[in-house]
Design a protein around this motif. Structure first.
Motif, PDB file in Angstrom:
ATOM      1  N   TYR A 120       0.849  -1.193   0.000  1.00 55.74           N
ATOM      2  CA  TYR A 120       0.000   0.000   0.000  1.00 55.74           C
ATOM      3  C   TYR A 120       0.887   1.245   0.000  1.00 55.74           C
ATOM      4  O   TYR A 120       1.975   1.257   0.574  1.00 55.74           O
ATOM      5  N   GLU A 121       0.369   2.303  -0.597  1.00 53.65           N
ATOM      6  CA  GLU A 121       1.122   3.555  -0.647  1.00 53.65           C
ATOM      7  C   GLU A 121       0.524   4.626   0.239  1.00 53.65           C
ATOM      8  O   GLU A 121       1.100   5.703   0.385  1.00 53.65           O
ATOM      9  N   GLY A 122      -0.624   4.337   0.823  1.00 54.34           N
ATOM     10  CA  GLY A 122      -1.228   5.305   1.726  1.00 54.34           C
ATOM     11  C   GLY A 122      -2.566   4.824   2.240  1.00 54.34           C
ATOM     12  O   GLY A 122      -3.199   3.916   1.667  1.00 54.34           O
ATOM     13  N   TYR A 133      -4.843   3.125  -0.572  1.00 56.79           N
ATOM     14  CA  TYR A 133      -4.305   3.578  -1.855  1.00 56.79           C
ATOM     15  C   TYR A 133      -3.148   2.688  -2.295  1.00 56.79           C
ATOM     16  O   TYR A 133      -2.289   2.319  -1.486  1.00 56.79           O
ATOM     17  N   LEU A 134      -3.123   2.375  -3.585  1.00 58.20           N
ATOM     18  CA  LEU A 134      -2.036   1.600  -4.166  1.00 58.20           C
ATOM     19  C   LEU A 134      -2.017   1.865  -5.671  1.00 58.20           C
ATOM     20  O   LEU A 134      -2.854   2.604  -6.204  1.00 58.20           O
ATOM     21  N   GLY A 141      -3.388   4.363 -10.672  1.00 61.76           N
ATOM     22  CA  GLY A 141      -3.756   4.548  -9.282  1.00 61.76           C
ATOM     23  C   GLY A 141      -5.063   3.853  -8.930  1.00 61.76           C
ATOM     24  O   GLY A 141      -6.011   3.828  -9.724  1.00 61.76           O
ATOM     25  N   ILE A 142      -5.098   3.276  -7.733  1.00 63.88           N
ATOM     26  CA  ILE A 142      -6.274   2.553  -7.241  1.00 63.88           C
ATOM     27  C   ILE A 142      -6.596   3.049  -5.843  1.00 63.88           C
ATOM     28  O   ILE A 142      -5.707   3.150  -4.989  1.00 63.88           O
ATOM     29  N   GLU A 143      -7.843   3.366  -5.601  1.00 66.65           N
ATOM     30  CA  GLU A 143      -8.339   3.603  -4.250  1.00 66.65           C
ATOM     31  C   GLU A 143      -9.391   2.548  -3.955  1.00 66.65           C
ATOM     32  O   GLU A 143     -10.231   2.239  -4.813  1.00 66.65           O
ATOM     33  N   ILE A 144      -9.339   1.978  -2.765  1.00 72.02           N
ATOM     34  CA  ILE A 144     -10.372   1.060  -2.290  1.00 72.02           C
ATOM     35  C   ILE A 144     -10.942   1.688  -1.037  1.00 72.02           C
ATOM     36  O   ILE A 144     -10.183   2.024  -0.112  1.00 72.02           O
ATOM     37  N   TYR A 145     -12.263   1.881  -0.993  1.00 70.10           N
ATOM     38  CA  TYR A 145     -12.794   2.654   0.128  1.00 70.10           C
ATOM     39  C   TYR A 145     -14.181   2.185   0.544  1.00 70.10           C
ATOM     40  O   TYR A 145     -14.881   1.499  -0.197  1.00 70.10           O
ATOM     41  N   ALA A 146     -14.540   2.575   1.756  1.00 73.48           N
ATOM     42  CA  ALA A 146     -15.887   2.362   2.288  1.00 73.48           C
ATOM     43  C   ALA A 146     -16.410   3.704   2.757  1.00 73.48           C
ATOM     44  O   ALA A 146     -15.680   4.482   3.387  1.00 73.48           O
ATOM     45  N   ASP A 147     -17.650   3.985   2.449  1.00 79.34           N
ATOM     46  CA  ASP A 147     -18.256   5.240   2.879  1.00 79.34           C
ATOM     47  C   ASP A 147     -18.664   5.179   4.340  1.00 79.34           C
ATOM     48  O   ASP A 147     -19.108   4.140   4.846  1.00 79.34           O
ATOM     49  N   ARG A 148     -18.538   6.316   5.011  1.00 77.43           N
ATOM     50  CA  ARG A 148     -19.158   6.485   6.313  1.00 77.43           C
ATOM     51  C   ARG A 148     -20.649   6.776   6.106  1.00 77.43           C
ATOM     52  O   ARG A 148     -21.061   7.148   4.998  1.00 77.43           O
ATOM     53  N   PRO A 149     -21.483   6.650   7.146  1.00 73.36           N
ATOM     54  CA  PRO A 149     -22.900   6.994   6.992  1.00 73.36           C
ATOM     55  C   PRO A 149     -23.054   8.439   6.521  1.00 73.36           C
ATOM     56  O   PRO A 149     -22.316   9.330   6.957  1.00 73.36           O
TER      57      PRO A 149
END
Length: 316
Positions: A120-122, A133-134, A141-149
């Motif tokens: 991972y880079e961040g 981030y990777l 560039g790739i972001e993998i994320y989950a939203d907050r409510p």
């Protein structure tokens, strides 16, 4: 071939607002070494090939990648052994962002990808979402994320207005916090070390696309006026802006961090080949076509090119 819409060139008499039912489809990446890219995406990110096409209109092989346990395509790879390396200051992809359904999915994905040997880079807590981030092996560039409510989200428009009025960049602080990895891993239970994590256990979809552009305000005008996206945050002092439909924090991110006054994106370059937007009806395609000179609806799709040469295909 449609021409790029010039900033400010779209009609203003009847402002167009993109339908809140809009979503993003699988982006297409033009890749030089398809075999190595498949080894990365299958072996490290757990994606699988859902369809191959030996040759499209341009004669290039494409591969769709998705999940064995859920429907849908996350990413399309287009093989072009002659693809050119773009200039370092060019417009194009900053990152595509895969949205997972919840924190537990993010925690499992974090461990599984890390265990595969990928670095991972961040990591970041953006207050509206938590992100990993990777880059892939061809530097996409790739972001993998989950939203907050949504109830926890700050009002990005008010923040950007205050930054512009005061010049106080510290107001951006709540959106740029470190990710609490210990808290994230607790989603897997007390014995996370013994868990058998898998990447994307419940699948994922493209949540947003973040683009490098050469003129921030020109691009903001295009995505706002031609595509009808709402400006959620526009901070020239930071060299970034974020736009969306339906009040989402952002579907499109724009920045000039490395690309201000740089080179436009050119066809045949490695990286982002096509950004896909899915709209809920034919009428939306017509609304966009009327705002982009030289474009026209063909069947159930519309192709436009942004001011930096980035291809956008809208489909219903």
């Amino acid at each position: 071939m449609p021409v790029a819409a010039e900033a400010g060139g779209s009609p203003r008499a009847h402002p167009f607002v993109m339908d809140k039912g809009m979503s993003l489809g699988a982006p297409t990446l033009r890749v030089k070494d398809l075999r190595s890219m498949l080894e990365f995406y299958e072996g490290h990110l757990g994606l699988g090939v859902s369809r191959k096409e030996a040759g499209r209109a341009d004669g290039l092989k494409t591969v769709e990648l998705g999940f064995s346990h859920s429907q849908g395509v996350l990413l399309v790879l287009k093989e072009d052994p002659n693809a050119r390396q773009p200039p370092s200051d060019s417009a194009g992809l900053c990152h595509y962002a895969a949205l997972v359904p919840d924190r537990r999915s993010l925690a499992s994905t974090f461990l599984a990808i890390g265990n595969s040997g990928t670095r991972y880079e961040g990591y970041a807590d953006h207050q509206v979402s938590e992100s990993l981030y990777l880059h892939d092996i061809e530097n996409n560039g790739i972001e993998i994320y989950a939203d907050r409510p949504r109830s926890a989200w700050l009002d990005w428009r008010k923040i950007s207005e205050r930054v512009s009025a005061t010049g106080d960049m510290s107001l951006m602080g709540p959106m740029r916090q470190p990710l609490d990895l210990d808290s994230l891993l607790r989603e897997l239970g007390e014995d996370a070390a013994r868990a058998k994590p898998v990447p994307f256990p419940m699948g994922a979809r493209i949540g947003h696309m973040h683009l490098r552009v050469t003129d921030l305000q020109r691009s903001v005008r295009f995505y706002h006026e031609a595509l009808g996206l709402e400006v959620m945050m526009n901070v020239p002092e930071m060299g970034a802006a974020f736009l969306s439909a339906g009040g989402y924090h952002h579907h499109i991110g724009l920045n000039t961090w490395l690309s201000e006054d740089g080179a436009p994106h050119e066809d045949g370059e490695m990286g982002l080949d096509e950004l896909k937007v899915v709209v809920p009806g034919q009428a939306v395609l017509g609304d966009v076509a009327r705002r982009v000179p030289g474009s026209s609806v063909e069947g159930g799709s519309l192709m436009v090119i942004d001011p930096d040469g980035i291809r956008i295909t809208l489909v219903k």
